[in-house]
Design an enzyme around this catalytic site. Structure first.
Site, PDB file in Angstrom:
ATOM      1  N   CYS A   2      18.348 -10.341 -68.579  1.00  0.00           N
ATOM      2  CA  CYS A   2      17.104  -9.933 -69.227  1.00  0.00           C
ATOM      3  C   CYS A   2      16.440  -8.774 -68.478  1.00  0.00           C
ATOM      4  O   CYS A   2      16.653  -8.578 -67.282  1.00  0.00           O
ATOM      5  CB  CYS A   2      16.136 -11.096 -69.251  1.00  0.00           C
ATOM      6  SG  CYS A   2      16.840 -12.581 -69.938  1.00  0.00           S
ATOM      7  N   ARG A  27      21.627  -3.531 -68.752  1.00  0.00           N
ATOM      8  CA  ARG A  27      21.728  -4.821 -68.079  1.00  0.00           C
ATOM      9  C   ARG A  27      22.412  -5.865 -68.964  1.00  0.00           C
ATOM     10  O   ARG A  27      22.831  -6.912 -68.476  1.00  0.00           O
ATOM     11  CB  ARG A  27      20.335  -5.327 -67.698  1.00  0.00           C
ATOM     12  CG  ARG A  27      19.657  -4.487 -66.627  1.00  0.00           C
ATOM     13  CD  ARG A  27      18.201  -4.879 -66.491  1.00  0.00           C
ATOM     14  NE  ARG A  27      18.038  -6.237 -66.026  1.00  0.00           N
ATOM     15  CZ  ARG A  27      17.814  -6.594 -64.767  1.00  0.00           C
ATOM     16  NH1 ARG A  27      17.731  -5.664 -63.844  1.00  0.00           N
ATOM     17  NH2 ARG A  27      17.666  -7.847 -64.429  1.00  0.00           N
ATOM     18  N   TRP A  75      18.812 -11.841 -72.590  1.00  0.00           N
ATOM     19  CA  TRP A  75      20.226 -12.225 -72.529  1.00  0.00           C
ATOM     20  C   TRP A  75      20.204 -13.749 -72.567  1.00  0.00           C
ATOM     21  O   TRP A  75      19.787 -14.400 -71.614  1.00  0.00           O
ATOM     22  CB  TRP A  75      20.830 -11.708 -71.224  1.00  0.00           C
ATOM     23  CG  TRP A  75      22.310 -11.876 -71.094  1.00  0.00           C
ATOM     24  CD1 TRP A  75      23.275 -11.040 -71.598  1.00  0.00           C
ATOM     25  CD2 TRP A  75      23.008 -12.911 -70.399  1.00  0.00           C
ATOM     26  NE1 TRP A  75      24.518 -11.510 -71.262  1.00  0.00           N
ATOM     27  CE2 TRP A  75      24.393 -12.656 -70.526  1.00  0.00           C
ATOM     28  CE3 TRP A  75      22.611 -14.047 -69.681  1.00  0.00           C
ATOM     29  CZ2 TRP A  75      25.368 -13.471 -69.960  1.00  0.00           C
ATOM     30  CZ3 TRP A  75      23.582 -14.866 -69.124  1.00  0.00           C
ATOM     31  CH2 TRP A  75      24.937 -14.567 -69.262  1.00  0.00           C
ATOM     32  N   ASN A 101      12.091 -13.363 -66.905  1.00  0.00           N
ATOM     33  CA  ASN A 101      13.502 -13.278 -66.498  1.00  0.00           C
ATOM     34  C   ASN A 101      13.770 -14.436 -65.546  1.00  0.00           C
ATOM     35  O   ASN A 101      12.919 -14.731 -64.684  1.00  0.00           O
ATOM     36  CB  ASN A 101      13.789 -11.988 -65.714  1.00  0.00           C
ATOM     37  CG  ASN A 101      13.849 -10.779 -66.601  1.00  0.00           C
ATOM     38  OD1 ASN A 101      13.605 -10.880 -67.801  1.00  0.00           O
ATOM     39  ND2 ASN A 101      14.160  -9.639 -66.015  1.00  0.00           N
ATOM     40  N   GLY A 102      14.954 -15.030 -65.645  1.00  0.00           N
ATOM     41  CA  GLY A 102      15.290 -16.136 -64.747  1.00  0.00           C
ATOM     42  C   GLY A 102      15.457 -17.417 -65.536  1.00  0.00           C
ATOM     43  O   GLY A 102      15.557 -17.407 -66.769  1.00  0.00           O
ATOM     44  N   GLU A 461      41.055  -5.741 -58.755  1.00  0.00           N
ATOM     45  CA  GLU A 461      39.964  -4.944 -59.315  1.00  0.00           C
ATOM     46  C   GLU A 461      40.414  -4.226 -60.586  1.00  0.00           C
ATOM     47  O   GLU A 461      39.685  -4.172 -61.574  1.00  0.00           O
ATOM     48  CB  GLU A 461      39.454  -3.947 -58.255  1.00  0.00           C
ATOM     49  CG  GLU A 461      38.382  -2.988 -58.730  1.00  0.00           C
ATOM     50  CD  GLU A 461      37.131  -3.652 -59.302  1.00  0.00           C
ATOM     51  OE1 GLU A 461      36.961  -4.875 -59.178  1.00  0.00           O
ATOM     52  OE2 GLU A 461      36.324  -2.918 -59.905  1.00  0.00           O
ATOM     53  N   LYS A 465      38.624  -4.751 -64.226  1.00  0.00           N
ATOM     54  CA  LYS A 465      38.065  -3.613 -64.966  1.00  0.00           C
ATOM     55  C   LYS A 465      38.577  -3.611 -66.391  1.00  0.00           C
ATOM     56  O   LYS A 465      37.834  -3.452 -67.343  1.00  0.00           O
ATOM     57  CB  LYS A 465      38.464  -2.327 -64.237  1.00  0.00           C
ATOM     58  CG  LYS A 465      37.507  -1.214 -64.224  1.00  0.00           C
ATOM     59  CD  LYS A 465      36.298  -1.344 -63.343  1.00  0.00           C
ATOM     60  CE  LYS A 465      35.762  -2.686 -63.055  1.00  0.00           C
ATOM     61  NZ  LYS A 465      34.689  -2.862 -62.206  1.00  0.00           N
ATOM     62  N   GLU A 468      37.248  -6.692 -68.571  1.00  0.00           N
ATOM     63  CA  GLU A 468      35.814  -6.776 -68.886  1.00  0.00           C
ATOM     64  C   GLU A 468      35.383  -5.757 -69.943  1.00  0.00           C
ATOM     65  O   GLU A 468      34.449  -6.021 -70.688  1.00  0.00           O
ATOM     66  CB  GLU A 468      34.934  -6.699 -67.635  1.00  0.00           C
ATOM     67  CG  GLU A 468      34.878  -5.369 -66.938  1.00  0.00           C
ATOM     68  CD  GLU A 468      33.920  -5.380 -65.744  1.00  0.00           C
ATOM     69  OE1 GLU A 468      32.924  -6.100 -65.765  1.00  0.00           O
ATOM     70  OE2 GLU A 468      34.204  -4.650 -64.774  1.00  0.00           O
ATOM     71  N   HIS A 484      57.020 -17.267 -59.230  1.00  0.00           N
ATOM     72  CA  HIS A 484      56.733 -18.694 -59.057  1.00  0.00           C
ATOM     73  C   HIS A 484      56.018 -19.276 -60.281  1.00  0.00           C
ATOM     74  O   HIS A 484      55.381 -20.323 -60.190  1.00  0.00           O
ATOM     75  CB  HIS A 484      55.913 -18.912 -57.781  1.00  0.00           C
ATOM     76  CG  HIS A 484      56.668 -18.509 -56.547  1.00  0.00           C
ATOM     77  ND1 HIS A 484      57.707 -19.251 -56.034  1.00  0.00           N
ATOM     78  CD2 HIS A 484      56.591 -17.406 -55.771  1.00  0.00           C
ATOM     79  CE1 HIS A 484      58.221 -18.645 -54.984  1.00  0.00           C
ATOM     80  NE2 HIS A 484      57.553 -17.506 -54.794  1.00  0.00           N
ATOM     81  N   LYS A 584      24.607  -6.538 -66.324  1.00  0.00           N
ATOM     82  CA  LYS A 584      24.799  -5.707 -65.135  1.00  0.00           C
ATOM     83  C   LYS A 584      24.416  -6.448 -63.861  1.00  0.00           C
ATOM     84  O   LYS A 584      25.127  -6.429 -62.875  1.00  0.00           O
ATOM     85  CB  LYS A 584      23.975  -4.423 -65.278  1.00  0.00           C
ATOM     86  CG  LYS A 584      24.133  -3.454 -64.107  1.00  0.00           C
ATOM     87  CD  LYS A 584      25.551  -2.935 -64.022  1.00  0.00           C
ATOM     88  CE  LYS A 584      25.787  -2.058 -62.814  1.00  0.00           C
ATOM     89  NZ  LYS A 584      27.230  -1.854 -62.596  1.00  0.00           N
TER      90      LYS A 584
HETATM   91  C1  AGP Z   1      32.070  -5.531 -62.176  1.00  0.00           C
HETATM   92  O1  AGP Z   1      32.495  -4.531 -63.007  1.00  0.00           O
HETATM   93  C2  AGP Z   1      31.077  -6.456 -62.733  1.00  0.00           C
HETATM   94  N1  AGP Z   1      30.038  -5.843 -63.418  1.00  0.00           N
HETATM   95  C3  AGP Z   1      30.684  -7.610 -61.819  1.00  0.00           C
HETATM   96  O2  AGP Z   1      31.843  -8.269 -61.451  1.00  0.00           O
HETATM   97  C4  AGP Z   1      29.843  -7.301 -60.554  1.00  0.00           C
HETATM   98  O3  AGP Z   1      30.602  -6.613 -59.629  1.00  0.00           O
HETATM   99  C5  AGP Z   1      29.317  -8.634 -59.982  1.00  0.00           C
HETATM  100  O4  AGP Z   1      28.502  -9.248 -60.931  1.00  0.00           O
HETATM  101  C6  AGP Z   1      28.572  -8.460 -58.681  1.00  0.00           C
HETATM  102  O5  AGP Z   1      27.445  -7.661 -58.833  1.00  0.00           O
HETATM  103  P1  AGP Z   1      26.657  -7.093 -57.594  1.00  0.00           P
HETATM  104  O6  AGP Z   1      27.567  -6.154 -56.895  1.00  0.00           O
HETATM  105  O7  AGP Z   1      25.461  -6.417 -58.178  1.00  0.00           O
HETATM  106  O8  AGP Z   1      26.298  -8.251 -56.725  1.00  0.00           O
END
Ligand code: AGP
Length: 589
Positions: A2, A27, A75, A101-102, A461, A465, A468, A484, A584
């Protein structure tokens, strides 16, 4: 997650709220709303879906002279994304209006208590209880009422509050959820995130847990937990306003990949480690989530290799709920782009409580993790808007190399590090090759990433990428582990991206590549120019990166992977910067 915006004073209230919300879109959200405080009461406009839906509703209204307002992008956590569950929420008597938010963990209990007093709830959200609770606790003094209300809340919150009795004021409070405030010539402004107010001011007040603020046109008064007025200094944020804009690129993600050379240069220019006294620890634990966790995995390899210190890498959400053994001479490294990821923040607090020293590698200046760590190293990536982390990762790696250098008394040296930005520029200049390979592979329903050693850390990684943003199923495996079990999934045409940047593991990886090719896999190898000829013997396609000392390879080799994920997502018509279901900054557990 949010987003919150609020303003008071001489702004064009609705326009400023909508503009602020547009800066928070990155976000992740599924509904949006605003509330303005006018002479005849509080008016709320909210709806499910994109901000454009809200803008359309707002454009049909004449708010007249309404100097105060709050806005929110939601969100969904409690209750599906629909018009009613959207924020703001208004109290039964229409006196208070709230954006939150929260997560309020005890909202059921509060709701039951208020219902027994005759309150009725219209939404399924946890947040609505706050509006009614404010009404219930109000005896004429808004600050007193806010203090009493937040003392009854369990969980996390950043709040923006309007009160009909105070037609030119805006109120805020926070606990474990970020909130920033600013004062401009036109009036006061609040937001959950710096980019939302950057075009209004660069001098930002960062709200601390337990603080309440009364925001007026000419001043912001901060109150501590006991209700005492307190002094607070603003932090100057030198991010360029433009750096939170797309600047001619089709997507923020592509722009941020192009910013990696300058971002890494900025990281290398930070001498914060030089000013930290670090006694060589017996053991290191690295705590992070997602991409930052993957940077931690690379960190483990390089610290163990160069400094000879055992390192464990922990997923923050797991760390909290396990019995941890933290000794006296243990060091905890926390990695976070946003500095607000709640799992990472809580895990860090636990490590601190257990007596560990904390060094945080954080991008966002003044964020909660940065403030609570014993030492902070800012990665200086600048604002990262795309949900998918790119420049945050490469700058986290650069910071890791610098820390490893410090821990190993200068074993790493800065020569190759200084060459890395130029190498990334060269890789980006060949992005059309990667686009071409993406156009051959984007139709796959599953894409595997394999590597050994640092290449395995990097593959994790690359795979994250891809999945997601393109929604292609993807998994990363250690090259030797595939046989395995997972090799059962390889069939005719299954794309496999193989990282082969580590010369001492090259022949082993070549063996693994043969195994999967024999089962029909279509192999794309990422390797260095000096190994390209050998790689071409086993690969269907080869992407080369400039020759580099193998220990640094992840920071350059990740770039083709990011570009590959980007082009696959574009070709599949995905919303690259705002992938479904993701946010985000993950500020809920
Ligand atoms: C990565 O592309 C993601 N958006 C996600 O995994 C992100 O790295 C993770 O939520 C951690 O976020 P931060 O680095 O703000 O703590």
């Amino acid at each position: 997650m949010c987003g919150i915006i609020g303003c008071t004073g001489g702004f064009d209230t609705a326009a400023v709220l909508l503009q602020g919300l547009s800066k928070l879109e990155y976000r992740g959200y599924d509904s949006a709303g605003i509330a303005v405080l006018c002479v005849d009461g509080i008016e709320v406009v909210k709806c499910r879906g994109r901000l454009s839906n809200l803008s359309e509703l707002v454009s049909g209204k004449d708010f007249g002279d309404c100097p105060v307002g709050i806005g929110h992008t939601r969100w969904a956590t409690h209750g599906e994304p629909n018009d009613i569950n959207s924020h703001p929420h208004i109290s039964r008597d229409g006196r208070f209006c709230v954006v939150h938010n929260g997560i309020i963990e005890n909202y059921m209990e509060i709701r039951d208590g208020l219902m027994s007093q005759g309150y009725e709830f219209v939404s399924e959200t946890d947040s609505e209880v706050i509006a009614h609770l404010l009404e219930f606790n109000f005896r004429g003094d808004v600050i007193q009422c806010l203090r009493e209300t937040v003392s009854q809340l369990e969980g996390s919150y950043a709040l923006g509050v309007l009160c009909r009795e105070k037609p030119d004021m805006l109120y805020s409070a926070r606990k474990d959820s970020p909130l920033v405030l600013g004062l401009t010539e036109k009036g006061g402004i609040i937001a959950s995130d710096i980019p939302a107010i950057l075009s209004h001011t660069r001098d930002i007040y960062i709200a601390e847990d337990g603080e309440i603020a009364a925001v007026g046109r000419d001043e912001i008064v901060f109150y501590d937990q006991l209700g005492n007025i307190m002094d607070k200094d603003a932090v100057h944020v030198d991010w360029e306003v433009d750096s939170a804009e797309k600047g001619g690129f089709e997507h923020f993600m592509l722009k941020e990949i192009h910013e990696e050379p300058s971002a890494v240069r900025a990281t290398l220019g930070n001498d914060a480690f030089d000013h930290m006294e670090i006694t060589k620890p017996d053991r290191i634990q690295i705590i992070a989530c997602g991409t930052a966790y993957h940077a931690g995995v690379v960190g483990k390899y390089i610290i163990e290799e160069t400094a000879g210190i055992p390192v464990e890498v922990e997923v923050a959400s797991e760390y909290r709920y396990r019995n941890q053994i933290v000794g006296k001479n243990h060091l905890t490294i926390v990695i976070s782009q946003s500095g607000e990821t709640i799992d990472t923040l809580f895990a860090m607090r636990k490590a601190k409580k257990l007596g560990s020293r904390i060094i945080a590698l954080v991008n966002v200046v003044g964020s909660s993790i940065a403030r609570e760590a014993d030492d902070v190293f800012y990665t200086r990536a600048g604002p990262e808007i795309a949900v998918a982390s790119t420049k945050a990762y490469s700058t986290q790696l650069a910071a890791m190399y610098m820390l490893a250098d410090k821990l190993s008394d200068g074993t790493i040296g800065s020569k190759t590090l200084a060459d890395i930005p130029g190498m990334i520029e060269r890789i980006i200049s060949k992005r059309e090759d990667i686009q071409r390979f993406a156009s051959e592979l984007f139709g796959g329903s599953s894409i595997f990433f394999i590597g050994r050693g640092l290449d395995f850390a990097l593959s994790m990684e690359g795979s994250l990428k891809l999945k997601e943003i393109s929604y292609i199923h993807s998994e990363a495996y250690a090259g030797g582990e595939l046989k395995h079990g997972t090799i059962a999934l390889i069939e005719e045409g299954t794309p496999v991206i193989c990282s082969m940047t580590q010369p001492h593991l090259f022949s082993k990886m070549a063996g693994n590549v043969k195994e999967i090719q024999a089962r029909g896999a279509k192999v794309l190898v990422i390797t260095t120019e000096d190994l390209a000829e050998e790689a071409a013997k086993v690969a269907d396609m080869v992407v080369t990166i400039p020759e580099i000392d193998p220990i640094y390879a992840p920071v350059t080799a990740v770039v083709p992977m990011q570009l590959f994920a980007y082009y696959c997502a574009v070709l599949r018509g995905c919303d690259v910067d705002k992938p479904r279901n993701l946010a985000k900054s993950v500020t809920v557990e």
